[in-house]
Design an enzyme around this catalytic site. Structure first.
Site, PDB file in Angstrom:
ATOM      1  N   GLN A  74       0.818  -1.219   0.000  1.00  0.00           N
ATOM      2  CA  GLN A  74       0.000   0.000   0.000  1.00  0.00           C
ATOM      3  C   GLN A  74       0.853   1.270   0.000  1.00  0.00           C
ATOM      4  OE1 GLN A  74      -3.901   0.033   2.365  1.00  0.00           O
ATOM      5  NE2 GLN A  74      -2.615  -1.345   3.546  1.00  0.00           N
ATOM      6  N   TYR A 121       5.939  -6.982   7.817  1.00  0.00           N
ATOM      7  CA  TYR A 121       4.982  -8.064   8.112  1.00  0.00           C
ATOM      8  C   TYR A 121       3.855  -7.386   8.889  1.00  0.00           C
ATOM      9  CZ  TYR A 121       3.249 -12.545   9.940  1.00  0.00           C
ATOM     10  OH  TYR A 121       2.481 -13.644  10.252  1.00  0.00           O
ATOM     11  N   THR A 122       2.670  -7.279   8.288  1.00  0.00           N
ATOM     12  CA  THR A 122       1.589  -6.488   8.896  1.00  0.00           C
ATOM     13  C   THR A 122       0.373  -7.315   9.317  1.00  0.00           C
ATOM     14  OG1 THR A 122       0.713  -6.001   6.687  1.00  0.00           O
ATOM     15  CG2 THR A 122       2.225  -4.382   7.658  1.00  0.00           C
ATOM     16  N   TRP A 146      -3.527   2.716  11.295  1.00  0.00           N
ATOM     17  CA  TRP A 146      -4.765   2.335  10.603  1.00  0.00           C
ATOM     18  C   TRP A 146      -4.691   2.662   9.104  1.00  0.00           C
ATOM     19  CZ3 TRP A 146      -9.770   3.300  13.918  1.00  0.00           C
ATOM     20  CH2 TRP A 146      -9.576   2.841  15.225  1.00  0.00           C
ATOM     21  N   TYR A 149       3.243  -8.282  16.772  1.00  0.00           N
ATOM     22  CA  TYR A 149       3.472  -7.313  15.700  1.00  0.00           C
ATOM     23  C   TYR A 149       4.090  -6.033  16.257  1.00  0.00           C
ATOM     24  CZ  TYR A 149       2.331  -3.596  12.389  1.00  0.00           C
ATOM     25  OH  TYR A 149       2.400  -2.507  11.564  1.00  0.00           O
TER      26      TYR A 149
END
Length: 289
Positions: free
Chosen positions: A11, A60-61, A149, A124
């Site tokens: 993204q 890594y999300t 977010w 995370y």
């Protein structure tokens, strides 16, 4: 200047590839050429490219999956940035790295500043904090931009999930007791480009980094809950059949990873040093136009 960009299909990376055009020679290998879970390959790419700047939005999300894959999350979010920073130090290069509101525990009742103590409550968040600390320890010119977010019109994110579910269900039951600031990936990329342009225009770049480098919060203005975010998405979408949004508690929607109840970031440091940031509602409207 050569700019090595990671995660160019993600993204933020996709938007960065557009935003930083013209600021340098962009080298943006795909995942097959530069996989952050393969440290040897990553090292080889950096040494071959010899960048003056490494921009690292790749991460890594998968927050819940990270609870089941802590080693992989730590490899990509901590060890890979550590290696990038080590190689940057050898090259005399700078680094821009992206982190997260999830480095905080969510207990604070007012927005988090960059100087507040961290205390991640999931794998995370811990892996992202370890990445921040490794870059800081390397002693290189760096910017660490914490955001929250993140959404956009491509990839996997909350906005696209809501738009899909709205076509399938008459009611959306969405958590209403977690608060943060939805941030458009293009806002992150354009703000980065603005900051980078300032750095490159300085007659003494190293002096610029020593005065302006460090940790900044970069999220949209204002805050909401996931349920409030959902309501705004649906309002903007103007669907023929609008599903009902019911706010539920975190306890009613248990997930493997704990989430901070409030991870609102104060962006005052960034807005005073560089530029203002849009309200989350305005950015969302632009994104969906």
């Amino acid at each position: 200047m050569k700019i090595l960009l990671t995660g160019s299909t993600g993204q933020v990376g996709y938007e960065l590839a557009r935003s930083v055009q013209g600021l340098g020679e962009i080298v943006a290998p795909g995942r097959a050429q530069m996989d952050l879970s393969n440290l040897d390959q990553l090292r080889d790419v950096i040494r071959a490219v010899k960048p003056g700047l490494i921009v690292n939005p790749a991460a890594y999300t998968a927050v819940d999956q990270a609870e089941r894959e802590p080693e992989l999350a730590m490899l990509i979010n901590a060890r890979a940035p550590e290696l990038m920073a080590e190689e940057a130090r050898k090259l005399g290069a700078a680094m821009i790295h992206y982190s997260t509101d999830y480095v905080f525990d969510g207990e604070k009742t007012s927005p988090y500043t960059e100087d507040d103590p961290t205390g991640p409550i999931n794998v995370y968040g811990r892996s992202k904090l370890a990445g921040e600390q490794a870059i800081q320890a390397a002693g290189i010119d760096h910017l660490i931009l914490r955001t929250s977010w993140v959404y956009g019109m491509r990839g996997k994110n909350f906005l696209l999930t809501v738009l899909r579910l709205a076509q399938e269900r008459p009611e959306l039951r969405i958590v209403g007791d977690q608060h943060g600031a939805p941030t458009w990936c293009r806002t992150i990329a354009d703000t980065t480009a603005h900051i980078l342009a300032r750095a490159l225009a300085d007659s003494d770049p190293h002096s610029w980094w020593s005065h302006h480098g460090g940790v900044y919060h970069l999220s949209a203005g204002g805050s909401t809950s996931w349920a409030g975010f959902t309501q705004q998405i649906l309002q903007n979408a103007q669907l023929p059949a609008m599903p009902r949004v019911t706010a539920i508690t975190t306890a009613e929607y248990p997930l493997p990873a704990k989430r901070p109840s409030s991870s609102i970031l104060s962006c005052e440091r960034l807005t005073q040093a560089f530029c203002g940031l849009p309200a989350w509602q305005d950015a969302l409207k632009l994104c969906m136009t």
